[in-house]
Design a protein around this motif. Structure first.
Motif, PDB file in Angstrom:
ATOM      1  N   SER A 282      28.829 -18.701 -26.380  1.00 16.73           N
ATOM      2  CA  SER A 282      29.655 -19.589 -27.201  1.00 16.73           C
ATOM      3  C   SER A 282      30.931 -18.903 -27.671  1.00 16.73           C
ATOM      4  N   GLN A 283      30.954 -17.552 -27.637  1.00 15.74           N
ATOM      5  CA  GLN A 283      32.136 -16.789 -28.026  1.00 15.74           C
ATOM      6  C   GLN A 283      32.993 -16.378 -26.819  1.00 15.74           C
ATOM      7  N   ARG A 284      32.645 -16.893 -25.646  1.00 17.64           N
ATOM      8  CA  ARG A 284      33.376 -16.639 -24.397  1.00 17.64           C
ATOM      9  C   ARG A 284      33.336 -15.165 -23.967  1.00 17.64           C
ATOM     10  N   ARG A 285      32.283 -14.499 -24.311  1.00 17.72           N
ATOM     11  CA  ARG A 285      32.113 -13.097 -23.889  1.00 17.72           C
ATOM     12  C   ARG A 285      31.255 -13.087 -22.626  1.00 17.72           C
ATOM     13  N   TYR A 286      31.843 -13.610 -21.547  1.00 18.78           N
ATOM     14  CA  TYR A 286      31.091 -13.880 -20.327  1.00 18.78           C
ATOM     15  C   TYR A 286      30.597 -12.599 -19.649  1.00 18.78           C
ATOM     16  N   ASP A 287      31.396 -11.558 -19.648  1.00 18.13           N
ATOM     17  CA  ASP A 287      30.978 -10.314 -19.006  1.00 18.13           C
ATOM     18  C   ASP A 287      29.759  -9.718 -19.717  1.00 18.13           C
ATOM     19  N   GLU A 288      29.725  -9.805 -21.055  1.00 20.32           N
ATOM     20  CA  GLU A 288      28.584  -9.285 -21.806  1.00 20.32           C
ATOM     21  C   GLU A 288      27.328 -10.103 -21.511  1.00 20.32           C
ATOM     22  N   VAL A 289      27.474 -11.420 -21.401  1.00 16.49           N
ATOM     23  CA  VAL A 289      26.319 -12.266 -21.081  1.00 16.49           C
ATOM     24  C   VAL A 289      25.831 -11.955 -19.673  1.00 16.49           C
ATOM     25  N   ALA A 290      26.777 -11.762 -18.739  1.00 15.23           N
ATOM     26  CA  ALA A 290      26.404 -11.431 -17.363  1.00 15.23           C
ATOM     27  C   ALA A 290      25.630 -10.113 -17.325  1.00 15.23           C
ATOM     28  N   GLN A 291      26.115  -9.108 -18.051  1.00 15.66           N
ATOM     29  CA  GLN A 291      25.417  -7.835 -18.106  1.00 15.66           C
ATOM     30  C   GLN A 291      24.038  -7.989 -18.713  1.00 15.66           C
ATOM     31  N   PHE A 292      23.943  -8.853 -19.696  1.00  8.21           N
ATOM     32  CA  PHE A 292      22.651  -9.095 -20.337  1.00  8.21           C
ATOM     33  C   PHE A 292      21.663  -9.716 -19.345  1.00  8.21           C
ATOM     34  N   PHE A 293      22.111 -10.707 -18.598  1.00  9.88           N
ATOM     35  CA  PHE A 293      21.243 -11.330 -17.594  1.00  9.88           C
ATOM     36  C   PHE A 293      20.837 -10.317 -16.520  1.00  9.88           C
ATOM     37  N   ARG A 294      21.755  -9.441 -16.142  1.00  8.88           N
ATOM     38  CA  ARG A 294      21.417  -8.422 -15.142  1.00  8.88           C
ATOM     39  C   ARG A 294      20.343  -7.474 -15.673  1.00  8.88           C
ATOM     40  N   LYS A 295      20.442  -7.137 -16.958  1.00  7.32           N
ATOM     41  CA  LYS A 295      19.418  -6.274 -17.552  1.00  7.32           C
ATOM     42  C   LYS A 295      18.054  -6.974 -17.549  1.00  7.32           C
ATOM     43  N   ILE A 296      18.033  -8.254 -17.929  1.00  7.38           N
ATOM     44  CA  ILE A 296      16.774  -9.004 -17.924  1.00  7.38           C
ATOM     45  C   ILE A 296      16.199  -9.056 -16.512  1.00  7.38           C
ATOM     46  N   ALA A 297      17.073  -9.344 -15.530  1.00  8.10           N
ATOM     47  CA  ALA A 297      16.610  -9.435 -14.143  1.00  8.10           C
ATOM     48  C   ALA A 297      16.026  -8.108 -13.677  1.00  8.10           C
ATOM     49  N   ARG A 298      16.674  -7.011 -14.059  1.00  7.70           N
ATOM     50  CA  ARG A 298      16.188  -5.688 -13.642  1.00  7.70           C
ATOM     51  C   ARG A 298      14.828  -5.368 -14.266  1.00  7.70           C
ATOM     52  N   VAL A 299      14.692  -5.583 -15.559  1.00  5.21           N
ATOM     53  CA  VAL A 299      13.430  -5.275 -16.241  1.00  5.21           C
ATOM     54  C   VAL A 299      12.322  -6.221 -15.791  1.00  5.21           C
ATOM     55  N   ASN A 300      12.671  -7.483 -15.573  1.00  4.78           N
ATOM     56  CA  ASN A 300      11.678  -8.469 -15.141  1.00  4.78           C
ATOM     57  C   ASN A 300      11.383  -8.409 -13.649  1.00  4.78           C
ATOM     58  N   LYS A 301      12.089  -7.513 -12.942  1.00  2.00           N
ATOM     59  CA  LYS A 301      11.914  -7.362 -11.490  1.00  2.00           C
ATOM     60  C   LYS A 301      12.180  -8.689 -10.775  1.00  2.00           C
ATOM     61  N   ARG A 302      13.308  -9.319 -11.185  1.00  2.00           N
ATOM     62  CA  ARG A 302      13.766 -10.559 -10.546  1.00  2.00           C
ATOM     63  C   ARG A 302      15.212 -10.341 -10.108  1.00  2.00           C
ATOM     64  N   PRO A 303      15.429  -9.485  -9.083  1.00  2.00           N
ATOM     65  CA  PRO A 303      16.807  -9.125  -8.693  1.00  2.00           C
ATOM     66  C   PRO A 303      17.620 -10.347  -8.279  1.00  2.00           C
ATOM     67  N   LEU A 304      18.895 -10.332  -8.670  1.00  2.00           N
ATOM     68  CA  LEU A 304      19.799 -11.424  -8.333  1.00  2.00           C
ATOM     69  C   LEU A 304      20.385 -11.216  -6.943  1.00  2.00           C
ATOM     70  N   GLU A 305      20.616 -12.326  -6.241  1.00  4.43           N
ATOM     71  CA  GLU A 305      21.279 -12.237  -4.953  1.00  4.43           C
ATOM     72  C   GLU A 305      22.690 -11.693  -5.152  1.00  4.43           C
ATOM     73  N   PRO A 306      23.183 -10.844  -4.245  1.00  3.84           N
ATOM     74  CA  PRO A 306      24.516 -10.237  -4.415  1.00  3.84           C
ATOM     75  C   PRO A 306      25.606 -11.261  -4.676  1.00  3.84           C
TER      76      PRO A 306
END
Length: 609
Positions: A282-306
């Motif tokens: 909601s604060q338009r900090r898109y890069d931080e949200v993207a990094q956050f999702f990448r961290k979740i994906a890594r810990v949850n072992k749900r790698p994102l497609e390139p």
């Protein structure tokens, strides 16, 4: 694709969420229980007290012989607690002249202070500053002042949560409470005690709400009810733990320090507590949200497609811009007024205010009322807290299978019936009254959890903090009178239970007009919030149908490239925006409500795909 779709893709309740919830966010609610109820245990009323006489070396029996008998038929003590005879107590022959010398003696208020029964407490603020007789209401005033502190801080902390972040708001709250709570036992008098408790009260509600808010914004729809239950268990454990501390430390000053100072370790949570990704979006900090999702994906072992990983900040930007366009708000700041600007959002906000006020008021009232029923306040406090636990075992099953609305309404009706039933119980039947208190505490605890959960699920992300501020402010304002309702129990023991019961029944009726939220995505925008439960018909008000579950990720991803054309409307939409589409009839169901053809353009937030 929306925020919840991405969350499903990286894991909406995987290893990352479980670690953060169980080890950080839920433990972060423990200070709330400590700070909320240590004042109750600092303010314990002794079993008996009597006028201090200006003589020494008298036995307890001799003292009572020199004091007036109680005129209260419901008194548990034989002596008058606030009066003494107007005689010369220093006369060494006074005992020899009993009872004749006292038969015609007048009575006067205690002139030398009071003596206290120390069976349950070595010292409390009552014994420290003689808050008895004509000062008996001072303890109630202190409870009210503590609650009033929340009114001053509520909107400030809600504003901070929505504009500067959930995390900053929590630690601002925690620091404020910690400093004032540590200062409490050093209060030189009653006035300073009230000042410190006023400051503590300013953060009590938010020290629970903020971790809960972040938790709800980190997970998908399915586990929300379970998480609400688990966080409530943490909270109740803190209440039971502080009761144990009070039992082993019956002197109020050491107890105040021990129930506050160790909590300073929670400052270390600052480096591990995450900021809400929905707030960052909601604060338009898109890069931080993207990094956050990448961290979740890594810990949850749900790698994102390139390819998806590379486009993630752009996808998030589009989601946010689409949401802003749907709200027609552009870059304007969201305010509390947005909760009342549209009719449906206004209706839901008012009902949530009433429900939260009722549940909080009855919950606090029963907690204050329980220890006064019989002579063992520590045991009564422990049982009152323990009565909450069984309800939590049923909350998840009932909330997910029967729905939030049905469970909330049934629990409030049950609490109301139990409270009204107290009218037929003799005041001498303390065992039956304790049973009614436990039954009411059992059901109102479930209702309290669900009303908090509904706030998270009905208020849009952009004003969720403001929404919690509004409900918390109003509920704290109206519950300022709860200690006085409990005080009425000293005149007529069952009256508080009757009042609590009547209020619960009224609130239960209004809760029927809230929409069901089980299996639903959290609303992100004001438009999302307005659509949930809009134009409910009377048949829907008395229906407890559960909305269907979300579809799988494959279907959601397909909608990104294959928008659905709805016959007879000429509209292309992503079906992730709706819950049910009938191609033959051109029928669209949003949040369980069938839309008429005139309504459809109003709910399509993104027609151009």
């Amino acid at each position: 694709m929306d925020f919840d779709d991405i969350l499903e893709k990286v894991g909406s309740f995987g290893k990352y969420q479980k670690l953060i919830l169980y080890l950080v966010l839920f433990p972060a609610t423990l200070p709330c229980g400590f700070f909320a109820f240590n004042q109750l245990l600092m303010s314990g009323m002794p079993r008996n007290y009597w006028c201090r006489l200006p003589v020494e070396n008298l036995t307890q029996e001799e003292i009572f012989r020199l004091l007036p008998n109680s005129t209260d038929p419901d008194s548990r003590t034989p002596n008058d607690k606030c009066q003494m005879y107007n005689v010369n107590y220093t006369d060494p022959t006074l005992l020899l002249q009993l009872p004749g010398i006292l038969s015609n003696a007048t009575t006067i208020p205690c002139t030398n202070g009071w003596e206290y029964d120390r069976t349950d407490w070595e010292s409390t603020i009552v014994t420290e500053w003689d808050l008895v007789c004509d000062k008996e209401l001072y303890v109630t005033y202190a409870y009210t002042i503590n609650g009033a502190g929340g009114l001053l801080a509520m909107f400030l902390l809600g504003y901070v949560a929505d504009h500067y972040g959930r995390k900053i708001s929590y630690f601002l709250t925690f620091g404020m409470m910690m400093l004032a709570s540590i200062a409490t036992p050093f209060s030189p008098n009653y006035a300073w005690f009230c000042v410190f408790r006023f400051i503590v009260g300013g953060g009590i509600g938010w020290s629970f709400t903020i971790p809960m808010m972040i938790a709800m914004e980190l997970i998908g729809p399915a586990p929300r009810a379970l998480m609400s239950v688990i966080v409530s268990v943490y909270y109740t454990l803190s209440i039971l733990l502080i009761g144990g501390v009070s039992y082993f430390l019956p002197s109020w000053k050491p107890f105040a320090l021990v129930s506050s100072l160790p909590l300073i370790i929670f400052i270390g949570f600052y480096w591990v507590m995450p900021e809400s990704p929905r707030w960052l979006l909601s604060q338009r900090r898109y890069d931080e949200v993207a990094q956050f999702f990448r961290k979740i994906a890594r810990v949850n072992k749900r790698p994102l497609e390139p390819g998806f990983d590379k486009r993630l900040p752009e996808i998030l930007r589009r989601i946010d811009e689409d949401a802003r366009a749907a709200d027609e708000r552009g870059d304007r700041r969201y305010t509390t007024w947005d909760l009342f600007r549209t009719p449906n959002m206004c209706k839901k906000t008012l009902i949530l205010i009433f429900a939260n006020t009722t549940n909080l008021g009855v919950y606090i009232g029963l907690t204050l009322y329980g220890p006064s029923i019989n002579e063992n306040p520590h045991w009564n406090y422990f049982l009152s807290g323990l009565a909450e636990m069984p309800g939590y075992l049923f909350t998840t099953i009932m909330a997910d299978r029967l729905g939030r609305r049905f469970t909330l309404v049934v629990c409030m009706v049950f609490s109301g019936a139990v409270g009204i039933a107290a009218a037929g119980v003799p005041v001498t039947s303390t065992g039956i009254l304790m049973g009614l208190v436990f039954a009411c505490k059992f059901s109102i605890s479930i209702a309290f959890v669900l009303s908090e959960l509904l706030e998270d699920e009905l208020f849009p992300t952009v004003v969720r903090g403001e929404g919690h501020s509004v409900t918390a402010f109003t509920s704290n304002f109206f519950t300022l009178g709860v200690p006085f309702m409990v005080f009425l129990g000293y005149q007529y023991m069952v009256l508080p239970l009757i009042l609590f019961g009547a209020i619960c029944l009224i609130a239960a009726f209004f809760c029927l007009f809230l929409p069901e939220t089980v299996n639903m995505d959290l609303p992100q925008t004001l438009e999302d919030g307005e659509l949930m439960g809009k134009n409910m018909r009377w048949a829907e008000v008395f229906s407890f149908k559960i909305p269907s579950k979300r579809r799988n990720m494959a279907a959601l991803e397909a909608e990104e490239t294959n928008p659905l054309q709805i016959p007879k409307t000429g509209l292309n939409v992503r079906t992730s925006m709706v819950l049910d589409v009938d191609l033959a009839e051109g029928k669209v169901m949003v949040h369980g409500r069938r839309l008429d053809s005139d309504d459809i353009p109003d709910v399509i937030a993104d027609i151009k795909v």
